[in-house]
Write a protein that holds these residues in place. Structure first.
Motif, PDB file in Angstrom:
ATOM      1  N   ALA A 147      43.542  54.217  12.475  1.00 42.20           N
ATOM      2  CA  ALA A 147      43.475  52.784  12.193  1.00 42.20           C
ATOM      3  C   ALA A 147      43.099  51.995  13.438  1.00 42.20           C
ATOM      4  CB  ALA A 147      44.823  52.307  11.634  1.00 42.20           C
ATOM      5  N   TRP A 148      43.796  52.252  14.534  1.00 40.35           N
ATOM      6  CA  TRP A 148      43.522  51.492  15.750  1.00 40.35           C
ATOM      7  C   TRP A 148      42.140  51.803  16.306  1.00 40.35           C
ATOM      8  CZ3 TRP A 148      45.852  47.291  17.155  1.00 40.35           C
ATOM      9  CH2 TRP A 148      47.169  47.062  16.734  1.00 40.35           C
ATOM     10  N   ASP A 149      41.703  53.052  16.247  1.00 42.02           N
ATOM     11  CA  ASP A 149      40.390  53.363  16.802  1.00 42.02           C
ATOM     12  C   ASP A 149      39.277  52.782  15.940  1.00 42.02           C
ATOM     13  OD1 ASP A 149      39.150  54.516  19.071  1.00 42.02           O
ATOM     14  OD2 ASP A 149      38.395  56.142  17.817  1.00 42.02           O
ATOM     15  N   ARG A 150      39.441  52.820  14.623  1.00 41.90           N
ATOM     16  CA  ARG A 150      38.426  52.218  13.757  1.00 41.90           C
ATOM     17  C   ARG A 150      38.373  50.711  13.965  1.00 41.90           C
ATOM     18  NH1 ARG A 150      38.445  52.718   7.194  1.00 41.90           N
ATOM     19  NH2 ARG A 150      39.840  50.912   7.360  1.00 41.90           N
ATOM     20  N   TYR A 151      39.537  50.101  14.143  1.00 39.78           N
ATOM     21  CA  TYR A 151      39.571  48.656  14.393  1.00 39.78           C
ATOM     22  C   TYR A 151      38.762  48.307  15.644  1.00 39.78           C
ATOM     23  CZ  TYR A 151      41.406  44.079  15.745  1.00 39.78           C
ATOM     24  OH  TYR A 151      41.499  42.769  16.131  1.00 39.78           O
ATOM     25  N   ARG A 183      37.080  49.199  29.907  1.00 33.12           N
ATOM     26  CA  ARG A 183      36.327  49.599  31.099  1.00 33.12           C
ATOM     27  C   ARG A 183      35.086  48.720  31.273  1.00 33.12           C
ATOM     28  NH1 ARG A 183      37.066  55.745  29.619  1.00 33.12           N
ATOM     29  NH2 ARG A 183      38.839  56.317  30.957  1.00 33.12           N
ATOM     30  N   ALA A 184      34.380  48.479  30.183  1.00 35.16           N
ATOM     31  CA  ALA A 184      33.162  47.669  30.268  1.00 35.16           C
ATOM     32  C   ALA A 184      33.477  46.237  30.684  1.00 35.16           C
ATOM     33  CB  ALA A 184      32.445  47.688  28.920  1.00 35.16           C
ATOM     34  N   GLU A 185      34.544  45.660  30.113  1.00 35.96           N
ATOM     35  CA  GLU A 185      34.879  44.276  30.431  1.00 35.96           C
ATOM     36  C   GLU A 185      35.514  44.143  31.811  1.00 35.96           C
ATOM     37  OE1 GLU A 185      37.019  42.210  27.396  1.00 35.96           O
ATOM     38  OE2 GLU A 185      35.599  42.762  25.815  1.00 35.96           O
ATOM     39  N   SER A 186      35.979  45.255  32.384  1.00 32.99           N
ATOM     40  CA  SER A 186      36.633  45.222  33.697  1.00 32.99           C
ATOM     41  C   SER A 186      35.715  45.674  34.820  1.00 32.99           C
ATOM     42  CB  SER A 186      37.886  46.115  33.670  1.00 32.99           C
ATOM     43  OG  SER A 186      38.766  45.726  32.648  1.00 32.99           O
ATOM     44  N   ASP A 194      45.712  52.985  26.238  1.00 35.03           N
ATOM     45  CA  ASP A 194      45.698  52.625  24.827  1.00 35.03           C
ATOM     46  C   ASP A 194      45.457  53.868  23.992  1.00 35.03           C
ATOM     47  OD1 ASP A 194      45.396  49.717  23.287  1.00 35.03           O
ATOM     48  OD2 ASP A 194      44.540  51.392  22.154  1.00 35.03           O
ATOM     49  N   VAL A 195      45.996  53.871  22.773  1.00 35.86           N
ATOM     50  CA  VAL A 195      45.830  55.010  21.881  1.00 35.86           C
ATOM     51  C   VAL A 195      44.393  55.121  21.372  1.00 35.86           C
ATOM     52  CG1 VAL A 195      46.407  53.796  19.725  1.00 35.86           C
ATOM     53  CG2 VAL A 195      46.977  56.221  19.974  1.00 35.86           C
ATOM     54  N   SER A 196      43.618  54.031  21.452  1.00 33.58           N
ATOM     55  CA  SER A 196      42.250  54.009  20.930  1.00 33.58           C
ATOM     56  C   SER A 196      41.217  54.243  22.026  1.00 33.58           C
ATOM     57  CB  SER A 196      41.962  52.648  20.275  1.00 33.58           C
ATOM     58  OG  SER A 196      40.573  52.484  20.074  1.00 33.58           O
ATOM     59  N   PRO A 197      40.425  55.315  21.943  1.00 35.50           N
ATOM     60  CA  PRO A 197      39.337  55.512  22.914  1.00 35.50           C
ATOM     61  C   PRO A 197      38.324  54.376  22.891  1.00 35.50           C
ATOM     62  CG  PRO A 197      39.804  57.574  21.771  1.00 35.50           C
ATOM     63  CD  PRO A 197      40.590  56.497  21.058  1.00 35.50           C
ATOM     64  N   HIS A 198      38.071  53.784  21.728  1.00 26.03           N
ATOM     65  CA  HIS A 198      37.125  52.661  21.681  1.00 26.03           C
ATOM     66  C   HIS A 198      37.673  51.436  22.407  1.00 26.03           C
ATOM     67  CE1 HIS A 198      35.001  54.897  18.424  1.00 26.03           C
ATOM     68  NE2 HIS A 198      33.965  54.271  18.935  1.00 26.03           N
ATOM     69  N   GLY A 235      49.332  49.952  25.891  1.00 24.93           N
ATOM     70  CA  GLY A 235      48.724  49.292  24.749  1.00 24.93           C
ATOM     71  C   GLY A 235      47.800  48.198  25.220  1.00 24.93           C
ATOM     72  N   CYS A 236      46.884  48.561  26.116  1.00 32.49           N
ATOM     73  CA  CYS A 236      46.088  47.555  26.850  1.00 32.49           C
ATOM     74  C   CYS A 236      44.992  46.903  26.022  1.00 32.49           C
ATOM     75  CB  CYS A 236      45.476  48.192  28.096  1.00 32.49           C
ATOM     76  SG  CYS A 236      44.214  49.458  27.750  1.00 32.49           S
ATOM     77  N   GLY A 237      44.595  47.509  24.887  1.00 33.52           N
ATOM     78  CA  GLY A 237      43.487  46.936  24.139  1.00 33.52           C
ATOM     79  C   GLY A 237      42.241  46.838  24.988  1.00 33.52           C
ATOM     80  N   HIS A 238      41.629  45.664  25.005  1.00 32.68           N
ATOM     81  CA  HIS A 238      40.385  45.501  25.771  1.00 32.68           C
ATOM     82  C   HIS A 238      40.642  45.112  27.233  1.00 32.68           C
ATOM     83  CE1 HIS A 238      41.441  41.506  24.416  1.00 32.68           C
ATOM     84  NE2 HIS A 238      40.510  40.949  25.172  1.00 32.68           N
TER      85      HIS A 238
END
Length: 258
Positions: free
Chosen positions: A19-23, A98-101, A88-92, A67-70
């Motif tokens: 769920a979290w990765d698809r989100y 990483r991209a935003e940082s 975060d549990v989501s690789p996406h 649970g860092c999110g973006h």
């Protein structure tokens, strides 16, 4: 409204990892006006935490944003601590963080399930964390976990903080039912704001986390409570209605009894 909420929530994957990765895979814009419901696009909420962070967390230690999110709070933490590690549990989510940082030299990110057995040891080894430990920052994670996963995460946090680290948490603590909650966030019988609908459609139904939940997850026999209180969790201001972008919340600062 209830039938629509039930219909939307049925499409969420039952597996929380999926769920979290698809989100996060479907998110195209973050910040104010973006698609992430709990992202206000402002550092105002974080500024409200700074006094407590500076008062209780060792500024010489790194901090792990669980649970860092973006990565918006990870980047804010990097302005206080020598190194900020977002997990975060989501690789996406981690890829977006990483991209935003990019250009923030003292941030790093990793995809980890911090409720999994051994996650703390793996993280400490990957980032060569000192035996003295690390500080931990959690915002809006514990209230979406069931009690068993909360307990599993807390055990990993205890290992992460080691001898000198401290945990700061801030969580949604809305006491109403799901209909009252989504109404507070801007849903009406005629429409649901897009970021809210995206969360309902794709993610597990959240709960709340306040003093009682903290006492259960961080029992006084094992954890010392240093400070706690009420806080406003700021969300994406999607409706323009005053107050709908602030959710009642709870914060606490704890460290293991040593």
């Amino acid at each position: 409204m209830i039938p629509k909420l039930v219909r939307l929530s049925r499409s969420a994957p039952k597996d929380r990892h999926a769920a979290w990765d698809r989100y996060w895979a479907g998110i195209t814009a973050t910040g104010r006006g973006g698609e992430v419901l709990w992202d206000s696009g402002s550092n105002h909420e974080f500024q409200g935490y700074q006094d407590s962070l500076l008062r209780y967390l060792d500024p010489a230690l790194p901090v792990v944003d669980t649970g860092c999110g973006h990565g918006s709070f990870t980047r804010a933490l990097a302005g206080i601590f020598p190194r900020a590690i977002g997990v975060d549990v989501s690789p996406h989510a981690v890829a977006r963080a990483r991209a935003e940082s990019a250009g923030t030299g003292n941030t790093a990110f990793a995809a980890r399930d911090m409720t999994a057995e051994g996650a703390a040891g793996e993280l400490a080894e990957s980032f060569q964390l000192d035996p003295d430990g690390a500080n931990v920052f959690i915002r809006g994670v514990l209230h979406v976990l069931d009690p068993a996963h909360q307990t599993a995460m807390v055990e990993n946090l205890r290992i992460l903080v080691g001898r000198r680290g401290t945990v700061f948490m801030a969580e949604t603590n809305f006491q109403g039912n799901p209909v009252e909650y989504v109404t507070h966030l801007g849903a009406t019988t005629r429409s649901i704001p897009a970021p809210l609908e995206l969360a309902i459609r794709g993610l597990p139904m959240p709960g709340h986390f306040g003093p009682e939940e903290r006492e259960r997850a961080f029992p006084a026999s094992a954890w010392e409570l240093l400070e706690d209180g009420h806080v406003a969790i700021e969300t994406n201001p999607v409706t323009g209605v005053p107050g709908q972008d602030r959710v009642p919340g709870y914060y606490a600062v704890v460290r293991p009894r040593r």
